[in-house]
Design a protein around this motif. Structure first.
Motif, PDB file in Angstrom:
ATOM      1  N   ALA A 271     -12.072  10.817  -5.775  1.00 52.32           N
ATOM      2  CA  ALA A 271     -12.782  10.033  -6.768  1.00 52.32           C
ATOM      3  C   ALA A 271     -13.700   9.019  -6.099  1.00 52.32           C
ATOM      4  CB  ALA A 271     -11.782   9.316  -7.659  1.00 52.32           C
ATOM      5  N   ALA A 272     -13.144   8.309  -5.159  1.00 52.14           N
ATOM      6  CA  ALA A 272     -13.873   7.201  -4.556  1.00 52.14           C
ATOM      7  C   ALA A 272     -15.097   7.679  -3.768  1.00 52.14           C
ATOM      8  CB  ALA A 272     -12.955   6.411  -3.636  1.00 52.14           C
ATOM      9  N   ALA A 273     -14.909   8.758  -3.065  1.00 53.42           N
ATOM     10  CA  ALA A 273     -15.948   9.138  -2.120  1.00 53.42           C
ATOM     11  C   ALA A 273     -17.059   9.962  -2.758  1.00 53.42           C
ATOM     12  CB  ALA A 273     -15.323   9.943  -0.986  1.00 53.42           C
ATOM     13  N   ALA A 274     -16.716  10.657  -3.810  1.00 50.08           N
ATOM     14  CA  ALA A 274     -17.640  11.651  -4.309  1.00 50.08           C
ATOM     15  C   ALA A 274     -19.002  11.158  -4.782  1.00 50.08           C
ATOM     16  CB  ALA A 274     -16.973  12.452  -5.411  1.00 50.08           C
ATOM     17  N   PRO A 275     -19.046  10.114  -5.627  1.00 53.51           N
ATOM     18  CA  PRO A 275     -20.286   9.863  -6.350  1.00 53.51           C
ATOM     19  C   PRO A 275     -21.524   9.692  -5.480  1.00 53.51           C
ATOM     20  CG  PRO A 275     -18.649   8.112  -6.721  1.00 53.51           C
ATOM     21  CD  PRO A 275     -18.032   9.107  -5.833  1.00 53.51           C
ATOM     22  N   ALA A 276     -21.482   8.780  -4.586  1.00 54.37           N
ATOM     23  CA  ALA A 276     -22.572   8.504  -3.649  1.00 54.37           C
ATOM     24  C   ALA A 276     -23.965   8.856  -4.171  1.00 54.37           C
ATOM     25  CB  ALA A 276     -22.350   9.200  -2.343  1.00 54.37           C
TER      26      ALA A 276
ATOM     27  N   ALA B 221      -5.133   0.630   5.177  1.00 52.75           N
ATOM     28  CA  ALA B 221      -5.735  -0.688   5.322  1.00 52.75           C
ATOM     29  C   ALA B 221      -6.899  -0.639   6.305  1.00 52.75           C
ATOM     30  CB  ALA B 221      -4.687  -1.676   5.817  1.00 52.75           C
ATOM     31  N   ALA B 222      -6.618  -0.059   7.435  1.00 54.74           N
ATOM     32  CA  ALA B 222      -7.587  -0.116   8.518  1.00 54.74           C
ATOM     33  C   ALA B 222      -8.849   0.687   8.204  1.00 54.74           C
ATOM     34  CB  ALA B 222      -6.954   0.412   9.793  1.00 54.74           C
ATOM     35  N   ALA B 223      -8.653   1.842   7.589  1.00 53.28           N
ATOM     36  CA  ALA B 223      -9.778   2.738   7.426  1.00 53.28           C
ATOM     37  C   ALA B 223     -10.660   2.368   6.241  1.00 53.28           C
ATOM     38  CB  ALA B 223      -9.284   4.167   7.259  1.00 53.28           C
ATOM     39  N   ALA B 224     -10.082   1.651   5.291  1.00 49.13           N
ATOM     40  CA  ALA B 224     -10.839   1.348   4.092  1.00 49.13           C
ATOM     41  C   ALA B 224     -12.131   0.655   4.461  1.00 49.13           C
ATOM     42  CB  ALA B 224     -10.009   0.461   3.172  1.00 49.13           C
ATOM     43  N   PRO B 225     -13.248   1.264   4.211  1.00 51.08           N
ATOM     44  CA  PRO B 225     -14.513   0.702   4.647  1.00 51.08           C
ATOM     45  C   PRO B 225     -14.926  -0.523   3.845  1.00 51.08           C
ATOM     46  CG  PRO B 225     -14.832   2.778   3.481  1.00 51.08           C
ATOM     47  CD  PRO B 225     -13.370   2.553   3.557  1.00 51.08           C
ATOM     48  N   ALA B 226     -14.209  -0.819   2.775  1.00 58.03           N
ATOM     49  CA  ALA B 226     -14.499  -2.011   1.966  1.00 58.03           C
ATOM     50  C   ALA B 226     -15.923  -2.051   1.456  1.00 58.03           C
ATOM     51  CB  ALA B 226     -14.264  -3.266   2.777  1.00 58.03           C
TER      52      ALA B 226
ATOM     53  N   ILE C 153      -3.424  -3.581  -3.202  1.00 59.47           N
ATOM     54  CA  ILE C 153      -3.322  -2.342  -3.989  1.00 59.47           C
ATOM     55  C   ILE C 153      -4.644  -1.595  -3.963  1.00 59.47           C
ATOM     56  CG2 ILE C 153      -3.132  -1.435  -6.340  1.00 59.47           C
ATOM     57  CD1 ILE C 153      -1.030  -3.580  -6.894  1.00 59.47           C
ATOM     58  N   ALA C 154      -5.713  -2.325  -4.110  1.00 61.11           N
ATOM     59  CA  ALA C 154      -7.033  -1.698  -4.168  1.00 61.11           C
ATOM     60  C   ALA C 154      -7.336  -0.962  -2.863  1.00 61.11           C
ATOM     61  CB  ALA C 154      -8.101  -2.750  -4.431  1.00 61.11           C
ATOM     62  N   LYS C 155      -6.927  -1.548  -1.760  1.00 59.69           N
ATOM     63  CA  LYS C 155      -7.146  -0.900  -0.469  1.00 59.69           C
ATOM     64  C   LYS C 155      -6.439   0.440  -0.426  1.00 59.69           C
ATOM     65  CE  LYS C 155      -7.747  -4.882   2.465  1.00 59.69           C
ATOM     66  NZ  LYS C 155      -6.925  -5.856   3.199  1.00 59.69           N
ATOM     67  N   ALA C 156      -5.201   0.440  -0.898  1.00 58.53           N
ATOM     68  CA  ALA C 156      -4.433   1.681  -0.907  1.00 58.53           C
ATOM     69  C   ALA C 156      -5.076   2.666  -1.855  1.00 58.53           C
ATOM     70  CB  ALA C 156      -2.998   1.410  -1.331  1.00 58.53           C
ATOM     71  N   ALA C 157      -5.584   2.167  -2.968  1.00 56.84           N
ATOM     72  CA  ALA C 157      -6.178   3.041  -3.973  1.00 56.84           C
ATOM     73  C   ALA C 157      -7.302   3.830  -3.348  1.00 56.84           C
ATOM     74  CB  ALA C 157      -6.701   2.216  -5.134  1.00 56.84           C
ATOM     75  N   PHE C 158      -8.044   3.173  -2.498  1.00 57.90           N
ATOM     76  CA  PHE C 158      -9.155   3.865  -1.861  1.00 57.90           C
ATOM     77  C   PHE C 158      -8.649   5.053  -1.051  1.00 57.90           C
ATOM     78  CE2 PHE C 158     -11.960   4.848   1.575  1.00 57.90           C
ATOM     79  CZ  PHE C 158     -13.154   4.970   0.915  1.00 57.90           C
TER      80      PHE C 158
ATOM     81  N   GLN D 184       0.822  -1.205   0.000  1.00 57.64           N
ATOM     82  CA  GLN D 184       0.000   0.000   0.000  1.00 57.64           C
ATOM     83  C   GLN D 184       0.854   1.252   0.000  1.00 57.64           C
ATOM     84  OE1 GLN D 184      -2.340  -1.007   3.342  1.00 57.64           O
ATOM     85  NE2 GLN D 184      -3.461  -2.540   2.173  1.00 57.64           N
ATOM     86  N   LYS D 185       1.938   1.192   0.742  1.00 63.62           N
ATOM     87  CA  LYS D 185       2.812   2.355   0.768  1.00 63.62           C
ATOM     88  C   LYS D 185       3.347   2.606  -0.637  1.00 63.62           C
ATOM     89  CE  LYS D 185       6.985   4.321   2.713  1.00 63.62           C
ATOM     90  NZ  LYS D 185       8.415   4.050   2.896  1.00 63.62           N
ATOM     91  N   ALA D 186       3.817   1.540  -1.266  1.00 63.62           N
ATOM     92  CA  ALA D 186       4.364   1.689  -2.616  1.00 63.62           C
ATOM     93  C   ALA D 186       3.293   2.197  -3.574  1.00 63.62           C
ATOM     94  CB  ALA D 186       4.930   0.356  -3.096  1.00 63.62           C
ATOM     95  N   THR D 187       2.084   1.673  -3.431  1.00 65.10           N
ATOM     96  CA  THR D 187       0.994   2.107  -4.310  1.00 65.10           C
ATOM     97  C   THR D 187       0.683   3.586  -4.099  1.00 65.10           C
ATOM     98  OG1 THR D 187       0.049  -0.104  -4.144  1.00 65.10           O
ATOM     99  CG2 THR D 187      -1.391   1.633  -4.954  1.00 65.10           C
TER     100      THR D 187
END
Lengths: 302, 70, 70, 70, 70, 70, 70
Positions: free
Chosen positions: B65-70, G65-70, B54-59, A247-250
């Motif tokens: 981007a992620a939060a806006a649409p709702a 990681a922790a905060a991502a609400p998934a 990666i996806a977790k970090a992307a969030f 995640q850090k790298a991403t």
């Protein structure tokens, strides 16, 4: 020794037995301590004794006998020093737990109770300003009498000013004690108060034994945080750190791509919205100026 | 972090993230490769879903981007 | 970011966001144009709904502006 | 993102982020290298303080994370 | 919005945000230029610290976006 | 993480964080020591200023940590 | 902090965090052990959930990681 031998000849058998009992207990337990039980009602003491049964032995005896018992111990026995702490309403405690656990167990027996006239304030006693549940009446004057500034607001008695009514170590008057009681201020701590405990060759005082668990938790969190940070900084891959490392790298990659900017599909939406946010921020700065913005933009920033 | 980036690069390129791959990417970057670190990295990655990580970090990285649409 | 602004400007003006357009806008601003970056930008924007992306920003910006401490 | 990963790999390894470096890292990872993208990447990074750029969260990232637990 | 995009483009490119610059950028994008608006915008931007406004916005935008989904 | 804790323990105790030290601490804890992991750890820490590294909050950590409800 | 690291090491290694364990780990790290501190730590840990205490830290450190609400 001779003096003591001489002394003991004047002691009745039951006292000798009790002294021997104390010495035997000191020798047969890992730790021996002196506990102050001032202010603890006898009934509460019985309950506490039951609760601690099997872990801590509470032994009520005469101070003079405890004193003789400790002084009869060999010169090189650390427990002799406990004689110096025999004062007031005390009980002996014996246990095979370690002193820290004993301290915790005894601390857990403590609770706050209202003060009685003549009690010594264990800490500064402060009455906070704010509403009370009292209806207007003579209470206002009574509060004033003990130095608590009270008045009436909205049909209720209120304390008008936060006030320190007694300093730590000062005596609490009967009248003040009564008022504090009515205000539900409970300044007196009652319970088993460990004064001193000896384990082997070590004397522990309460200050040595009070471990701040909240602070300790904080230290664990800090230590774990440090280990985590180190892993992130040094790129140490373990089962626990590999996902955060990815995640850090991403995040670093995205940050670089957005901030450089590097035009990558994955971040184009962020780059575009960043540009737009910047534009809107600048537009906002000139929104008040006539004709600087078109109508559409005006509507967006106003 | 260069070891982690090597792993991500291989993953993104659709290649297996194994010791040989990581080593050769690092070498290409002029890095003096420490075999033990490569092993530790590959071992740590076993059973890890890189895409998910990666996806977790992307969030977190792209909340606008992620939060806006709702 | 000047490349991005050029793209947004073209988009808003209703013009295609292509290499020629981006280049000429940048040149008009006196920017020395890097052809590779223009290509990368245009390629990265392919399939991206610009309107949607900037709408998100507007969403984010509105309350932000309001909340922005003086 | 593999181009960005390659750039960061080089950067973290203390190597210059230049066309030759990026290309060889990508090749080692089995990526078919697009020269224009490499050029665009290197051009984009010219004058950029990478350390600062990665510390600055990707737009909004950091405070977003902070706000998230609510 | 085109006008402000043009102004930011010039700013990011390190060029002066003046009437000539804004006009020529807009023209290159095929926008029919309204001279009065260009004048008004340029005048209004005088005394505005664009860099600061941008930095503040980026920061403020984030929590807003993040808070939105709740 | 026990390897990292062993390293930090040595560091805090003012001892060198080397293979022998890490191994003996781990052994004292009753851990069956994996030599490769010890090597990897020591190699990763080479040239790292541990004091600085532990103080530096990881990526988005700083603001998050601040916000994290106790 | 050495005492805390020793306890964490034992905990993470799945060993009991007792006086003997903490002492022997500290000794292996070359720390002159204060028996009273060891006792205090072990006694205090009876009321502390180490896993919980460090989970909070991990959360603070890795909000992605922790905060991502998934």
């Amino acid at each position: 020794m001779e003096a003591e031998a001489h002394h003991s000849t004047h002691i009745p058998q039951w006292k000798k037995d009790e002294i021997k009992n104390i010495v035997d207990n000191v020798h047969s337990h890992r730790i021996t301590g002196i506990v102050d039980v001032r202010g603890v009602p006898a009934s509460s003491l019985q309950v506490m004794r039951q609760q601690l049964r099997g872990i801590v032995t509470l032994h009520m005896t005469r101070n003079t006998l405890s004193n003789i018992a400790f002084n009869s111990l060999p010169e090189d026995e650390k427990a002799r020093i406990l004689a110096e702490h025999i004062d007031g309403q005390i009980v002996m405690v014996y246990s095979n737990e370690n002193p820290f656990r004993l301290y915790k167990l005894l601390e857990a027996t403590k609770s706050k109770v209202p003060a009685k006239g003549g009690d010594i304030a264990p800490e500064d006693i402060v009455v906070e300003k704010g509403p009370t549940s009292f209806k207007p009446g003579p209470i206002v004057g009574e509060l004033q009498q003990v130095g608590i500034s009270a008045g009436i607001e909205g049909g209720k008695v209120v304390i008008k000013q936060t006030k320190k009514v007694v300093k730590k170590g000062e005596k609490i008057s009967a009248k003040l004690a009564e008022m504090l009681g009515r205000l539900d201020v409970k300044p007196i701590e009652v319970g088993l108060n460990l004064k001193a405990v000896v384990e082997g060759d070590t004397l522990y005082m309460p200050a040595d034994l009070a471990v701040d668990e909240v602070a300790l938790k904080g230290m664990f969190a800090q230590a774990a945080g440090h280990a985590f940070n180190l892993c992130m900084e040094a790129g140490i891959a373990t089962k626990d750190t590999i996902e955060p490392l990815i995640q850090k790298a991403t995040m670093e990659s995205k940050a670089l791509a957005v901030n450089a900017p590097i035009f990558e599909k994955e971040v184009m939406d962020i780059i575009l919205s960043k540009a737009e946010v910047e534009m809107l921020a600048v537009a906002k700065q000139v929104a008040g100026k006539e004709d600087a913005l078109d109508e559409e933009l005006k509507s967006k920033v106003q | 972090m260069e070891y982690v980036y090597a792993a991500l690069l291989l993953h993104k390129a659709g290649k297996p993230v194994d010791e040989a791959g990581v080593s050769s990417v690092l070498k290409a970057a002029g890095v003096e490769v420490n075999e033990a670190r490569v092993k530790a990295l590959v071992a740590a990655l076993e059973g890890v879903n890189i895409e998910e990580a990666i996806a977790k970090a992307a969030f977190a990285a792209a909340p606008a981007a992620a939060a806006a649409p709702a």
